[in-house]
Design a protein around this motif. Sequence first.
Motif, PDB file in Angstrom:
ATOM      1  N   TRP A 182     -52.993  14.449   6.979  1.00 45.99           N
ATOM      2  CA  TRP A 182     -51.695  14.818   6.417  1.00 45.99           C
ATOM      3  C   TRP A 182     -50.885  15.566   7.459  1.00 45.99           C
ATOM      4  O   TRP A 182     -51.398  16.441   8.151  1.00 45.99           O
ATOM      5  CB  TRP A 182     -51.887  15.683   5.171  1.00 45.99           C
ATOM      6  N   PRO A 183     -49.589  15.268   7.580  1.00 48.97           N
ATOM      7  CA  PRO A 183     -48.741  15.990   8.540  1.00 48.97           C
ATOM      8  C   PRO A 183     -48.775  17.497   8.274  1.00 48.97           C
ATOM      9  O   PRO A 183     -48.789  17.934   7.124  1.00 48.97           O
ATOM     10  CB  PRO A 183     -47.346  15.407   8.289  1.00 48.97           C
TER      11      PRO A 183
ATOM     12  N   GLU B 236     -43.550   9.783   5.383  1.00 44.18           N
ATOM     13  CA  GLU B 236     -44.699  10.689   5.523  1.00 44.18           C
ATOM     14  C   GLU B 236     -45.366  11.021   4.189  1.00 44.18           C
ATOM     15  O   GLU B 236     -46.409  11.687   4.163  1.00 44.18           O
ATOM     16  CB  GLU B 236     -44.269  11.988   6.202  1.00 44.18           C
TER      17      GLU B 236
ATOM     18  N   GLY C  68     -38.534   4.175   3.706  1.00 42.99           N
ATOM     19  CA  GLY C  68     -39.854   4.751   3.454  1.00 42.99           C
ATOM     20  C   GLY C  68     -40.645   3.954   2.445  1.00 42.99           C
ATOM     21  O   GLY C  68     -41.133   2.865   2.735  1.00 42.99           O
TER      22      GLY C  68
ATOM     23  N   PRO D 145     -49.512   9.336   3.975  1.00 44.33           N
ATOM     24  CA  PRO D 145     -50.010   9.397   5.345  1.00 44.33           C
ATOM     25  C   PRO D 145     -51.374   8.770   5.573  1.00 44.33           C
ATOM     26  O   PRO D 145     -51.763   8.554   6.723  1.00 44.33           O
ATOM     27  CB  PRO D 145     -50.079  10.900   5.602  1.00 44.33           C
TER      28      PRO D 145
ATOM     29  N   LEU E 298     -46.213  18.912   5.793  1.00 40.74           N
ATOM     30  CA  LEU E 298     -46.511  18.737   4.373  1.00 40.74           C
ATOM     31  C   LEU E 298     -47.579  19.711   3.915  1.00 40.74           C
ATOM     32  O   LEU E 298     -47.488  20.297   2.825  1.00 40.74           O
ATOM     33  CB  LEU E 298     -46.963  17.299   4.091  1.00 40.74           C
TER      34      LEU E 298
END
Length: 382
Positions: free
Chosen positions: A98-99, A218, A145, A221, A102
């Motif tokens: 996960w970014p 995102e 997205g 992910p 986030l």
Amino acid sequence: MIDGLILHQDPVAALVRGFAEGAAAHDRAGSFPHENFFRLHQAGLLGLTAPVEWGGEAAGLARCAALVGRIAEGCPATALVLAMQFIQLRQVTRDPAWPEALRARLALGAVERGELVNALRVEPELGTPARGGLPATILRRTPSGWSLSGRKIYSTGAPALRWYLVWARTDEASPRTGTVLVDARSPGVRIEESWDQAGLRASGSHDVVFEEVALPPEAAPDLRAPADWARPDDSAAAWNTLLIAALYTGVARAARDWLLGFLHRRVPASLGAPLATLPRMQEAVGRIEGLLLANQRLIASAAAAEDAGTPPSATESALLKALAAENAITMVQEAVALCGNHALARSNPLERHLRDVLCARIHTPQQDAAHLQAGRRALGLG
């Protein structure tokens, strides 16, 4: 004050008492206890499992299980939402897939603003993903997205959640599956108030519907081929099972406590003394104490092992949950049998404890799945 020292009240005990005072009303109305989560946030407990760098305490399983068990004594619906908060917040904020932005958003939201997060996985056709199968909730690529459409049922805490972790599949020729992060305030998201069960009535486990919800790239992910999710995660299994075991042990403990008070208060005219003086009652209470001790020790020991980096296997965790659930149900049923009609009077909490504790069998892993898994392992078949 003793010897010049102020004895501070246990803040968790105060929370439990307050939650217990409102539990019957929320149960009758099927209403969500928003005020309980305001108090939990005030007490600094909603971000407990968030990483330290984002204001959390990176709390371990032993501490969280003990807390969930205590909260369940007052309001098990609140304890269930809290358990899900601990599990999901811990899992996502530690997942390198996960970014970081986030992960930080979820952690800081929980710590600073008391935002709640939970996974939405169960569907009308699919049931629980633990039984296998692809979700019907669809994730489609868009120029900006993703677009998400589908329906999730039994979405615990839905009225109060800020973030949904939605289990979905892509519409590709070879579908990938994964968790999608959705802001509950997004256009196209709506809650249908469908939750009207016998137990845990205040948990707000309604349907959540997603209709072409626009998401940034995102938000999804970590999408994988379905088979790639099959590998067991012993640590995650311990958190998912032991918090549930602790919750229902807390319900049984509340039933035990009410029973003890009843046996001391109840003085039949034919006896001329409290029921607590009867050896038959004393023996029955002793059986309940034995089951309670077994649950508490099993949960504490397995949670300590997880915190030490040596969690029980996923198979063992499933068995522990199944065993603890049946012990908790037996404890409450024993209490009901001892109290007769008083136990089923809605003016007393024991009938609510009975309805709540029976929900223990529903949580994944169910008893048959836990036993099948353990049996295959013992037989060398899987």
